[in-house]
Design an enzyme around this catalytic site. Structure first.
Site, mmCIF file in Angstrom:
data_model
loop_
_atom_site.group_PDB
_atom_site.id
_atom_site.type_symbol
_atom_site.label_atom_id
_atom_site.label_comp_id
_atom_site.label_asym_id
_atom_site.label_seq_id
_atom_site.Cartn_x
_atom_site.Cartn_y
_atom_site.Cartn_z
ATOM 1 N N LYS A 1 0.815 -1.203 0.000
ATOM 2 C CA LYS A 1 0.000 0.000 0.000
ATOM 3 C C LYS A 1 0.854 1.262 0.000
ATOM 4 O O LYS A 1 0.555 2.226 -0.711
ATOM 5 C CB LYS A 1 -0.921 -0.010 1.229
ATOM 6 C CG LYS A 1 -1.828 1.200 1.332
ATOM 7 C CD LYS A 1 -2.727 1.087 2.536
ATOM 8 C CE LYS A 1 -3.645 2.317 2.649
ATOM 9 N NZ LYS A 1 -4.532 2.227 3.837
ATOM 10 N N HIS B 1 -9.283 -7.415 6.940
ATOM 11 C CA HIS B 1 -8.340 -6.336 7.253
ATOM 12 C C HIS B 1 -8.303 -6.051 8.752
ATOM 13 O O HIS B 1 -7.259 -5.671 9.301
ATOM 14 C CB HIS B 1 -8.744 -5.067 6.495
ATOM 15 C CG HIS B 1 -7.716 -3.984 6.551
ATOM 16 N ND1 HIS B 1 -6.688 -3.881 5.644
ATOM 17 C CD2 HIS B 1 -7.538 -2.968 7.433
ATOM 18 C CE1 HIS B 1 -5.935 -2.845 5.942
ATOM 19 N NE2 HIS B 1 -6.427 -2.267 7.027
ATOM 20 N N ARG C 1 -5.586 -7.286 11.396
ATOM 21 C CA ARG C 1 -4.371 -6.521 11.726
ATOM 22 C C ARG C 1 -4.572 -5.734 13.025
ATOM 23 O O ARG C 1 -3.656 -5.629 13.848
ATOM 24 C CB ARG C 1 -4.015 -5.595 10.572
ATOM 25 C CG ARG C 1 -3.533 -6.325 9.348
ATOM 26 C CD ARG C 1 -3.612 -5.472 8.073
ATOM 27 N NE ARG C 1 -2.980 -4.178 8.178
ATOM 28 C CZ ARG C 1 -1.677 -3.944 8.082
ATOM 29 N NH1 ARG C 1 -0.841 -4.977 7.919
ATOM 30 N NH2 ARG C 1 -1.192 -2.730 8.169
ATOM 31 N N HIS D 1 3.798 -0.484 8.981
ATOM 32 C CA HIS D 1 3.619 0.950 9.210
ATOM 33 C C HIS D 1 5.005 1.545 9.414
ATOM 34 O O HIS D 1 5.421 1.819 10.534
ATOM 35 C CB HIS D 1 2.754 1.209 10.448
ATOM 36 C CG HIS D 1 1.337 0.800 10.255
ATOM 37 N ND1 HIS D 1 0.453 0.641 11.296
ATOM 38 C CD2 HIS D 1 0.634 0.511 9.135
ATOM 39 C CE1 HIS D 1 -0.738 0.267 10.831
ATOM 40 N NE2 HIS D 1 -0.641 0.183 9.520
#
Length: 428
Positions: free
Chosen positions: A282, A345, A348, A371
């Site tokens: 992403k 999702h 996570r 991240h």
């Protein structure tokens, strides 16, 4: 008056008369019927002409070609067509001109004017700078909900009401997909305008769809995760690849798209690692995933399930050159009764919540979730930061997941030492 002309009907011409006509010092006419005549020029050329008068009194003259390229029979055929126009009050010269001018546009519509053709051209023009995963998702959504419905329709004939109805139908099933489709449609029709196919964009405004729910993806609580995993183990009417994909989403803390789009060449067997390239992430940064013993076991089992030579970990059952359908895992959670409680999702968030609750390092958690730091330079060099700690965390998570699957009480992740033993992935 016959056929829009005020000429009297003279004797009918013959081909022999035409061939025998010799040029004179001045041009002269050989009359046929209904205003059709042959103009013989001093230079010997013989030109077909049609003199007519419209009902409004406007007199006109139409050129129908030259003899012998246009024979007497051909001239009479063209003349008959023009007489019909005159009888309807249509100026034949203007009509022929408009027809010639419209031919390129008609050819454009014939070749490029269908929704399918316009969509394909827009897709090719707009996908250059997109990630391959984005293009794949876009194509899947278009093919499922737009192509079957509009592919062979002239794009100029598709109305706003039709597009609104199509979007509403998708919204009832998948609101975010409907919003995506509206964006795609806007781009497709704008491209069609720029290509000269249409003059206006009929795509409805975004207000026709419900406002987006800005809430985060729902995440299963610890108890619900255990219940979900046990139901996942118990159900025997799903494809094993789908079950494996869901378990890998849970065990790796990766995004759904990163898992279902995974390729065998990204797996590093000897090191029990998964190297996801930047173009599939992403944030556009490569992601290193240490694989727990449980994840390795799943991949070894998966190797025996997928066709030999498959590029993807989870090839699409209909088209093995594509990965598993994007909604497969969401549909699985809905089928098991967890649609309102969590999403793939959201796994996570479940992972992050667990380790934050027991006081684990925030930096390690964030790296496991890809991240990476906001500083691009630091992010580029920190792709493998906290390797040992991340491997420990994902091993601890896998053990915790096993406890939840078994229904036994979880006492938290056991302490681990550096230098973990890594289970080897079977080579292809």
């Amino acid at each position: 008056m016959v056929g829009g002309t005020d000429w009297a009907i003279p004797p009918v011409l013959t081909t022999l008369q035409i061939k025998s006509a010799k040029p004179a010092e001045r041009a002269f006419k050989l009359a046929d019927t209904g205003g059709l005549f042959l103009l013989v020029q001093p230079n010997g050329s013989k030109l077909w002409r049609y003199k007519f008068r419209l009902d409004g009194g406007v007199e006109g003259l139409q050129a129908l070609g030259a003899f012998p390229e246009v024979s007497l029979a051909d001239a009479r055929t063209a003349h008959a067509e023009s007489r019909k126009m005159v009888a309807k009050g249509i100026h034949p010269v203007q009509a022929r001109r408009e027809e010639r001018e419209s031919r390129p546009q008609a050819e454009l519509h014939r070749v490029k004017g269908s929704f399918g053709a316009a969509c394909a051209d827009w897709n090719k023009a707009s996908s250059t700078d997109l990630r391959s995963a984005t293009v794949l998702q876009r194509n899947r959504e278009i093919e499922k909900d737009l192509t079957l419905r509009f592919k062979d329709r002239p794009i100029s004939k598709i109305t706003r009401l039709e597009l609104t109805a199509a979007l509403k139908e998708v919204e009832a099933r998948a609101p975010e997909v409907a919003r995506n489709l509206r964006n795609y449609l806007w781009g497709i029709f704008e491209y069609a305008i720029d290509s000269g196919l249409i003059a206006d964009n009929p795509v409805p405004p975004v207000r026709v769809l419900r406002k987006r729910n800005q809430a985060n993806h729902p995440a299963l609580s610890r108890n619900l995760l255990g219940e979900f995993l046990r139901k996942l183990d118990a159900i025997d009417t799903i494809h094993e690849q789908t079950r494996t994909a869901m378990l890998l989403v849970v065990l790796t803390a990766c995004r759904k798209a990163e898992v279902i789009g995974g390729k065998w060449r990204e797996i590093v067997p000897d090191a029990a690692e998964w190297e996801i390239p930047a173009e599939r992430m992403k944030a556009g940064r490569a992601h290193w995933v240490p694989l727990s013993r449980q994840a390795v076991m799943l991949l070894n089992e998966l190797r025996a399930l997928v066709p030999e030579g498959s590029v993807y970990l989870f090839p699409n059952r209909r088209d093995p050159d594509r990965p598993m359908a994007d909604r497969s895992l969401n549909a699985l959670m809905e089928r098991l009764g967890f649609s309102g409680d969590g999403t793939p999702h959201g796994m996570r968030a479940t992972f992050g919540t667990h380790f934050n609750a027991i006081g684990s390092s925030v930096d390690v958690i964030e790296h496991c979730l890809a991240h990476a730091p906001g500083n691009r330079v630091r992010a580029a060099y920190n792709r493998h930061a906290y390797q040992v700690e991340r491997r420990e965390m994902l091993h601890a998570w896998a053990d915790h997941v096993d406890q939840l699957r078994s229904g036994l009480p979880s006492v938290g992740p056991p302490p681990r030492k550096h230098g973990l033993t890594r289970t080897r992935i079977v080579d292809p």
